[in-house]
Design a protein around this motif. Structure first.
Motif, PDB file in Angstrom:
ATOM      1  N   TYR A   1       0.869  -1.186  -0.109  1.00  0.00           N
ATOM      2  CA  TYR A   1       0.135   0.112   0.109  1.00  0.00           C
ATOM      3  C   TYR A   1       0.781   1.133   0.294  1.00  0.00           C
ATOM      4  CZ  TYR A   1      -3.303  -3.547   1.517  1.00  0.00           C
ATOM      5  OH  TYR A   1      -4.190  -4.539   1.400  1.00  0.00           O
ATOM      6  N   PRO A   2       1.273   1.675  -1.053  1.00  0.00           N
ATOM      7  CA  PRO A   2       2.327   2.789  -1.226  1.00  0.00           C
ATOM      8  C   PRO A   2       1.604   4.029  -0.955  1.00  0.00           C
ATOM      9  CG  PRO A   2       1.752   2.167  -3.315  1.00  0.00           C
ATOM     10  CD  PRO A   2       1.082   0.912  -2.675  1.00  0.00           C
ATOM     11  N   ASP A   3       0.622   4.258  -1.117  1.00  0.00           N
ATOM     12  CA  ASP A   3      -0.217   5.451  -0.991  1.00  0.00           C
ATOM     13  C   ASP A   3      -0.699   5.486   0.714  1.00  0.00           C
ATOM     14  OD1 ASP A   3      -1.917   7.728  -0.475  1.00  0.00           O
ATOM     15  OD2 ASP A   3      -2.528   7.562  -2.535  1.00  0.00           O
ATOM     16  N   LYS A   4      -0.115   5.704   1.481  1.00  0.00           N
ATOM     17  CA  LYS A   4      -0.285   5.764   3.034  1.00  0.00           C
ATOM     18  C   LYS A   4      -1.583   6.596   3.409  1.00  0.00           C
ATOM     19  CE  LYS A   4       3.025   2.705   3.833  1.00  0.00           C
ATOM     20  NZ  LYS A   4       3.494   2.584   2.164  1.00  0.00           N
ATOM     21  N   ASP A   5      -1.796   7.535   2.645  1.00  0.00           N
ATOM     22  CA  ASP A   5      -2.774   8.540   3.300  1.00  0.00           C
ATOM     23  C   ASP A   5      -4.116   7.813   2.659  1.00  0.00           C
ATOM     24  OD1 ASP A   5      -1.226  10.399   4.661  1.00  0.00           O
ATOM     25  OD2 ASP A   5      -1.067  11.579   2.668  1.00  0.00           O
ATOM     26  N   GLU A   6      -4.229   7.069   1.515  1.00  0.00           N
ATOM     27  CA  GLU A   6      -5.404   6.472   1.016  1.00  0.00           C
ATOM     28  C   GLU A   6      -5.745   5.216   1.863  1.00  0.00           C
ATOM     29  OE1 GLU A   6      -6.891   4.298  -3.085  1.00  0.00           O
ATOM     30  OE2 GLU A   6      -4.874   4.020  -2.452  1.00  0.00           O
TER      31      GLU A   6
END
Length: 318
Positions: free
Chosen positions: A186-191
């Protein structure tokens, strides 16, 4: 005659050597273990040891007899993992060092509920737990706004050393979370954090697991239309889940977690969800539903219009 006697002596000597080597290997040879062993005080020892490989063999029984009939074995639950000899296994059981504690963290509990539950069972010190949780935020790969770990203490049954401390428990739960949700996936941690918030709501709202994707679609549809989520679970979070039922007066509370009053997701998760809740948050069903209401058996009735929603409630009021 002497030759025959000599041959018998040689045969017996070799037989004893082979037998001795076999016995030595059975006692000193290593076997790979990965099992939970429960030694009960009021149960015959051999019955408790039945899970051990070769526990029904003659050598095992004789060796145990030589070890004072196993009287030194201490009662408790043991998690034995790794390569050990029979001698080492009995050493562990006599020392009691391998004894473990079983801790089950229920799905959907908030951190406050987890702490209260563990403290009530005299398994942690509340203040020390929160101190260690604060320290853990320094290396954790996902967002922890203001040190908030809500959502990350994965609900599971854990087996810990009998003398475990708060740091060990926290690290174990966080490692389990990262095993379920590897940060590189999950590279987009905010998402991810937004999905985790949604998953935490689904965990509290849906008793029937198959409804979670449908319920997720309702919340996402409401967000798209600029409607409030209107989730009772988020409001109850403000009250530390002390309310058995949310009344209209409870909806007046001024909190960013009051999703009747404020649009969008709350600022942080409201529980610690299981895998299927996060999967539903990432993969909602494709529906036009905007409302749902509990039917009384744990499931929900989903509807597209407020009129249909009210009609169902009116028909099922009693």
């Amino acid at each position: 005659m002497k030759k025959k006697l000599y041959s018998v002596i040689i045969f017996l000597t070799f037989s004893l050597i082979i037998l001795g080597g076999y016995i030595f290997f059975q006692i000193k040879g290593k076997t790979n273990y990965n099992l939970e062993l429960n030694i009960e005080k009021n149960q015959p020892l051999m019955r408790s040891l039945a899970k051990l490989p070769k526990s029904d063999s003659l050598i095992f029984k004789v060796y145990l007899k030589l070890r004072n009939n196993g009287r030194g074995v201490k009662a408790g639950t043991y998690h034995i993992e790794g390569e050990y000899s029979l001698e080492e296994i009995i050493d562990i059981l006599e020392s009691g060092k391998g004894r473990i504690v079983k801790i089950t963290i229920p799905e959907g509990f908030s951190i406050k509920q987890i702490v209260a539950y563990l403290e009530e069972n005299k398994q942690i010190d509340r203040d020390e737990f929160y101190r260690e949780l604060k320290e853990a935020s320094k290396e954790f790969p996902y967002p922890t706004p203001e040190g908030n770990f809500e959502g990350y203490l994965y609900p599971e049954t854990y087996f810990l050393p009998e003398n475990f401390d708060e740091r060990t428990l926290i690290n174990t739960m966080l490692k389990e979370f990262l095993k379920k949700f590897p940060s590189e996936k999950y590279p987009d941690k905010d998402e991810f954090y937004q999905k985790l918030i949604m998953a935490s709501i689904l965990e509290r709202e849906a008793l029937v697991k198959s409804e979670k994707p449908i319920m997720a679609s309702v919340f996402y549809n409401r967000i798209k239309k600029g409607m409030t989520l209107s989730s009772d679970a988020t409001v109850n979070y403000v009250y530390d889940y002390s309310k058995k039922r949310i009344y209209y007066k409870d909806l007046k509370v001024d909190s960013p977690y009051n999703t009747y009053k404020y649009k969008g997701l709350p600022p942080a998760p409201i529980s610690n969800p299981a895998v299927d809740s996060l999967e539903a948050a990432y993969n909602p069903a494709q529906t036009d539903y905007l409302f749902f209401v509990a039917t009384g058996d744990g499931s929900h009735y989903f509807s597209k219009t407020y009129k249909e929603h009210l009609e169902f409630q009116r028909k099922n009021k009693n």
